[in-house]
Design an enzyme around this catalytic site. Structure first.
Site, short mmCIF file in Angstrom:
data_model
loop_
_atom_site.label_atom_id
_atom_site.label_comp_id
_atom_site.label_asym_id
_atom_site.label_seq_id
_atom_site.Cartn_x
_atom_site.Cartn_y
_atom_site.Cartn_z
N THR A 1 -7.89 -2.71 -1.93
CA THR A 1 -7.71 -3.21 -0.57
C THR A 1 -6.99 -4.55 -0.68
OG1 THR A 1 -9.88 -4.29 -0.53
CG2 THR A 1 -9.76 -2.07 0.36
N ARG A 2 -6.20 -4.88 0.35
CA ARG A 2 -5.37 -6.08 0.24
C ARG A 2 -4.98 -6.57 1.63
NH1 ARG A 2 -2.87 -1.52 -1.14
NH2 ARG A 2 -1.08 -0.85 0.11
N HIS B 1 -9.49 5.52 -8.32
CA HIS B 1 -8.69 4.34 -7.97
C HIS B 1 -9.17 3.83 -6.62
CE1 HIS B 1 -5.41 3.18 -5.13
NE2 HIS B 1 -5.25 2.22 -6.02
#
Length: 302
Positions: free
Chosen positions: A141-142, A138
Site C-alpha cells: 500500500t502506498r 505479495h
C-alpha cells in the site's frame, strides 16, 4: 538564479499520518511472521533455526547529494517457513527526473514541468515460502503526492505454485470482508483490476490466483481513500496466515519443489518486466536491493 517561496503544503499532516500507518503495519507484519517461525516446531523445516528479520536502513540517491529520504528493508532468509520474505517501508521525496515526469504526465498529473517535486511513502511485502504447498504472497500500500495531485494505491495477491481452491476462496473472502464496508462495488472492481494488472502478457496467463489492486485512488475525499488503503493493509494477515497454518506441515518432494521453482520464474519475469513499483523505484534512485527484494531466492525456467 531567482529563489521562489515554497508553496504551502496542505497535505503535510496527512502525509505524516500515512507514513506512520505504513510503518505501524510493517511492525505488525514483521512480528507476526517471526511468531510463525518460532511456533513451527513440527513438520518440514522445523529442524532449522527459527528465522529472524535482518533490518537495514535504506537511502534514496539524489543527484545533488541532498537528503531524499529512505526507509527500512527487512528481509528474512532461510527460515523454517519463509525461505525468503521482505517487508520494506520507505518515505522518499525530491524532484522527479525527466522520464518519471513524462510518466506522471501520461497518467494525467498536471504541472510536472513547472514543479516536479514528489513525495511517496508505502509498504511493500513479498514472501517466498519454503514449503511448496504454502502460497507465495505479495502486498503493498502506498501514498504518492506532488504539488498538483495525490493518490493512494496498492493491493494484495496470492501466488501458489500448487493451487488449492479452498485457499483461493478463503483469501478472497477475507479481502472482500474488509472492502465491503467501503461500498459493495469496491471488491469486485479491485478484484477485476488485479486480474488485469497481475497478468503476464508474454505468457498469456496470470501470475497467481488474483487478489485486489488499485492505483491513482483519489476520490477527492482523502480520509475515505486513506481508510480504504488501511483496510487493504489490515486484511493481509487474516487473509494469509490461516493459509500458512493450513499448509506448512504438509510433506513435499522433488516434484512439488520443481513446480514451485518454475512458478517463481513466472513471478520474477513479471516483477522485472511489468511491475510499476519496480520501475518507479529504480527510476527514482531508491536502493536497488530494496526495490529488488521481491525476487525469489531460487527460480527455474524450462
Amino acid at each position: 538564479m531567482t529563489e521562489t517561496t515554497p508553496r504551502p503544503d496542505p497535505r503535510h499532516d496527512e502525509r505524516t499520518r500515512a507514513a506512520a500507518w505504513f510503518r505501524t503495519l510493517r511492525d505488525e507484519i514483521v512480528a507476526a511472521f517471526e511468531r510463525v517461525e518460532a511456533t513451527h516446531d513440527a513438520g518440514p523445516g522445523s529442524d532449522l533455526p527459527a528465522g529472524r528479520f535482518e533490518v537495514t536502513e535504506t537511502r534514496r540517491a539524489s543527484e545533488d547529494g541532498s537528503d531524499a529520504g529512505g526507509g527500512l528493508m527487512s528481509v528474512m532468509r532461510g527460515g523454517r517457513v519463509f525461505e525468503k520474505v521482505g517487508v520494506n517501508v520507505s518515505t522518499v521525496y525530491g524532484r522527479l527526473g525527466a522520464a518519471a515526469q513524462r510518466s506522471m504526465a501520461a497518467r494525467g498529473v498536471p504541472g510536472m514541468e513547472e514543479d516536479p517535486s514528489f513525495w511517496a511513502s508505502g509498504i511493500s511485502l513479498v514472501a517466498h515460502m519454503r514449503n511448496p504447498h504454502v502460497p507465495a504472497v505479495h502486498m503493498n500500500t502506498r501514498m504518492f503526492w506532488t504539488p498538483h495531485a495525490w493518490w493512494f494505491g496498492g493491493g494484495a495477491d496470492l501466488n501458489p505454485a500448487l493451487e488449492y481452491d479452498e485457499d483461493t476462496a478463503d483469501f478472497h473472502a477475507v479481502l472482500k470482508a474488509h472492502l465491503d464496508p467501503h461500498g459493495a462495488g469496491e471488491y469486485p472492481r479491485l478484484k477485476a483490476w488485479a486480474d488485469e494488472y497481475f497478468f503476464i502478457p508474454h505468457r498469456n496467463r496470470a501470475r497467481g490466483v488474483g487478489g485486489i489492486f488499485m492505483d491513482d485512488r483519489n476520490t477527492g475525499d482523502w480520509e475515505a481513500d486513506f481508510a480504504l488503503t488501511q483496510d487493504i493493509g489490515r486484511a493481509f494477515l487474516p487473509a494469509f496466515l490461516p493459509l500458512v497454518d493450513r499448509r506448512r506441515g504438509m510433506d513435499w518432494g522433488e516434484a512439488e519443489k520443481e513446480a514451485q521453482l518454475i512458478h517463481r520464474g513466472l513471478y520474477a519475469e513479471y516483477n522485472l518486466v511489468y511491475d510499476r513499483g519496480t520501475k518507479f523505484g529504480l527510476a527514482t534512485g531508491h536502493d536497488a536491493n530494496a526495490v529488488l527484494m521481491s525476487l525469489p531466492p531460487m527460480a527455474k525456467w524450462v
